[in-house]
Design a protein around this motif. Sequence first.
Motif, short mmCIF file in Angstrom:
data_model
loop_
_atom_site.label_atom_id
_atom_site.label_comp_id
_atom_site.label_asym_id
_atom_site.label_seq_id
_atom_site.Cartn_x
_atom_site.Cartn_y
_atom_site.Cartn_z
N SER A 270 10.84 -32.06 -6.44
CA SER A 270 11.41 -33.02 -5.51
C SER A 270 12.71 -32.50 -4.92
O SER A 270 13.54 -31.92 -5.63
N TYR A 271 12.90 -32.71 -3.63
CA TYR A 271 14.14 -32.28 -2.98
C TYR A 271 15.25 -33.30 -3.15
O TYR A 271 16.41 -33.03 -2.81
N SER A 272 14.94 -34.49 -3.64
CA SER A 272 15.96 -35.52 -3.84
C SER A 272 15.73 -36.22 -5.16
O SER A 272 14.65 -36.14 -5.75
N SER A 273 16.76 -36.93 -5.62
CA SER A 273 16.62 -37.67 -6.87
C SER A 273 16.83 -39.16 -6.58
O SER A 273 16.12 -39.73 -5.76
N PHE A 274 17.82 -39.78 -7.18
CA PHE A 274 18.01 -41.22 -7.00
C PHE A 274 18.68 -41.54 -5.67
O PHE A 274 19.54 -40.82 -5.19
N THR A 275 18.25 -42.62 -5.05
CA THR A 275 18.94 -43.11 -3.85
C THR A 275 20.08 -44.04 -4.24
O THR A 275 21.15 -43.99 -3.66
N GLY A 276 19.81 -44.91 -5.19
CA GLY A 276 20.90 -45.67 -5.81
C GLY A 276 21.47 -46.84 -5.05
O GLY A 276 22.18 -47.65 -5.62
N GLY A 277 21.17 -46.96 -3.77
CA GLY A 277 21.77 -48.07 -3.03
C GLY A 277 23.27 -47.92 -2.91
O GLY A 277 23.78 -47.17 -2.11
N MET A 278 24.01 -48.61 -3.74
CA MET A 278 25.47 -48.50 -3.73
C MET A 278 25.97 -48.67 -5.16
O MET A 278 25.54 -49.58 -5.87
N VAL A 279 26.87 -47.81 -5.58
CA VAL A 279 27.39 -47.86 -6.94
C VAL A 279 28.55 -48.84 -7.02
O VAL A 279 29.47 -48.79 -6.21
N ASN A 280 28.48 -49.72 -8.00
CA ASN A 280 29.60 -50.60 -8.33
C ASN A 280 30.02 -50.34 -9.76
O ASN A 280 29.26 -49.76 -10.54
N ASN A 281 31.23 -50.73 -10.10
CA ASN A 281 31.66 -50.57 -11.48
C ASN A 281 32.08 -51.92 -12.06
O ASN A 281 32.24 -52.91 -11.35
N SER A 282 32.25 -51.93 -13.37
CA SER A 282 32.53 -53.18 -14.07
C SER A 282 33.85 -53.81 -13.63
O SER A 282 33.98 -55.04 -13.61
N THR A 283 34.82 -52.99 -13.26
CA THR A 283 36.10 -53.54 -12.78
C THR A 283 35.89 -54.35 -11.51
O THR A 283 36.45 -55.45 -11.35
N GLN A 284 35.07 -53.84 -10.59
CA GLN A 284 34.77 -54.57 -9.36
C GLN A 284 34.04 -55.88 -9.67
O GLN A 284 34.31 -56.91 -9.05
N VAL A 285 33.13 -55.83 -10.63
CA VAL A 285 32.39 -57.03 -11.01
C VAL A 285 33.33 -58.10 -11.53
O VAL A 285 33.31 -59.26 -11.08
N PHE A 286 34.19 -57.73 -12.48
CA PHE A 286 35.08 -58.71 -13.09
C PHE A 286 36.11 -59.22 -12.08
O PHE A 286 36.45 -60.41 -12.07
N ASN A 287 36.62 -58.34 -11.22
CA ASN A 287 37.58 -58.78 -10.20
C ASN A 287 36.93 -59.76 -9.23
O ASN A 287 37.53 -60.77 -8.84
N SER B 75 24.10 -40.84 -1.57
CA SER B 75 24.15 -40.67 -0.11
C SER B 75 23.35 -39.46 0.34
O SER B 75 22.71 -39.49 1.40
N CYS B 76 23.36 -38.41 -0.46
CA CYS B 76 22.58 -37.21 -0.13
C CYS B 76 21.10 -37.55 -0.04
O CYS B 76 20.41 -37.15 0.90
N ALA B 77 20.60 -38.31 -1.01
CA ALA B 77 19.19 -38.68 -1.01
C ALA B 77 18.86 -39.60 0.17
O ALA B 77 17.81 -39.47 0.80
N LEU B 78 19.76 -40.53 0.48
CA LEU B 78 19.53 -41.43 1.60
C LEU B 78 19.39 -40.66 2.91
O LEU B 78 18.49 -40.92 3.72
N LEU C 155 12.49 -46.08 -3.54
CA LEU C 155 12.80 -44.66 -3.45
C LEU C 155 13.44 -44.11 -4.72
O LEU C 155 13.36 -42.91 -4.99
N ASP C 156 14.08 -44.97 -5.51
CA ASP C 156 14.67 -44.49 -6.77
C ASP C 156 13.60 -43.97 -7.72
O ASP C 156 13.88 -43.15 -8.59
N PHE C 157 12.37 -44.46 -7.57
CA PHE C 157 11.29 -44.06 -8.46
C PHE C 157 10.31 -43.10 -7.79
O PHE C 157 9.28 -42.75 -8.37
N ALA C 158 10.60 -42.71 -6.56
CA ALA C 158 9.64 -41.92 -5.78
C ALA C 158 9.84 -40.42 -6.00
O ALA C 158 10.96 -39.93 -6.07
N PHE C 159 8.72 -39.72 -6.11
CA PHE C 159 8.74 -38.26 -6.18
C PHE C 159 8.54 -37.72 -4.78
O PHE C 159 7.52 -37.99 -4.14
N LYS D 172 21.46 -52.43 -6.27
CA LYS D 172 20.54 -52.52 -5.14
C LYS D 172 19.42 -51.49 -5.25
O LYS D 172 19.61 -50.42 -5.84
N GLU D 173 18.28 -51.83 -4.69
CA GLU D 173 17.18 -50.89 -4.55
C GLU D 173 17.10 -50.43 -3.09
O GLU D 173 17.51 -51.16 -2.19
#
Length: 218
Positions: free
Chosen positions: A125-142, A96-99, A183-187, A171-172
């Motif tokens: 670089s002032y930012s790193s990964f944007t990441g879109g939205m983080v999900n975890n394996s529990t959410q996937v399986f549920n 979220s900080c990068a976004l 943006l995840d790959f952008a310097f 997500k990208e």
Amino acid sequence: MRLAITEQYRLKTQNNIYDITGYVNAKTLANFTSAEDFIGNNIYTRGGVRDNYSNKYINEASINAMSQIIQKDLTTPLPWKPEDYIILTNGLCGSSCALITEHAAEFKNVSTVVVGGLASNNLMSYSSFTGGMVNNSTQVFNSLGELGLLNNTLMPKPYPLTGMVSSFTMKEVYSKTNPDEVLDFAFRPADFRLFYDEKNIRNVSILWSQAAALIGSK
């Protein structure tokens, strides 16, 4: 993922990570009319691997929710203009900080300053990964379970040990001024550079003052 999105679009279960009903087409801003309309036929290469990706979209539901918060809480216009701001990070600004920082810098030309890093590197670089939205394996399986797909041979299987969880992004995030830039790959080099010293490393308010002194210098 194609099958999961298709089933979710058909069944419309609640709080499912494969739900696309809040998304709109990034080009037309129109709602997607079907799962296939969302998925499209896009093949990109990432890390040397060619794979299928969905059509580009905007999460309109999240934007609307944020707009409502802003309209409710920011009833008095702020007295500052974009040129009155400066963003200070240590380069580890991600998610979220990068976004937020990249949006402010890209859309409003807000100045950025980064502290730390190797002195031998002129830019940082002032930012790193944007990441879109983080999900975890529990959410996937549920989510797969709600769609009746947990035993499908195309789907990943739950981990064998209780408590095992992995997190990842599905997500990208793309630049608006350069639509093909992921943006995840952008310097993103900062406009200004500061370094830690004996005083500011112990008192962050000194860093704030040093950053504030750079406002209007770009």
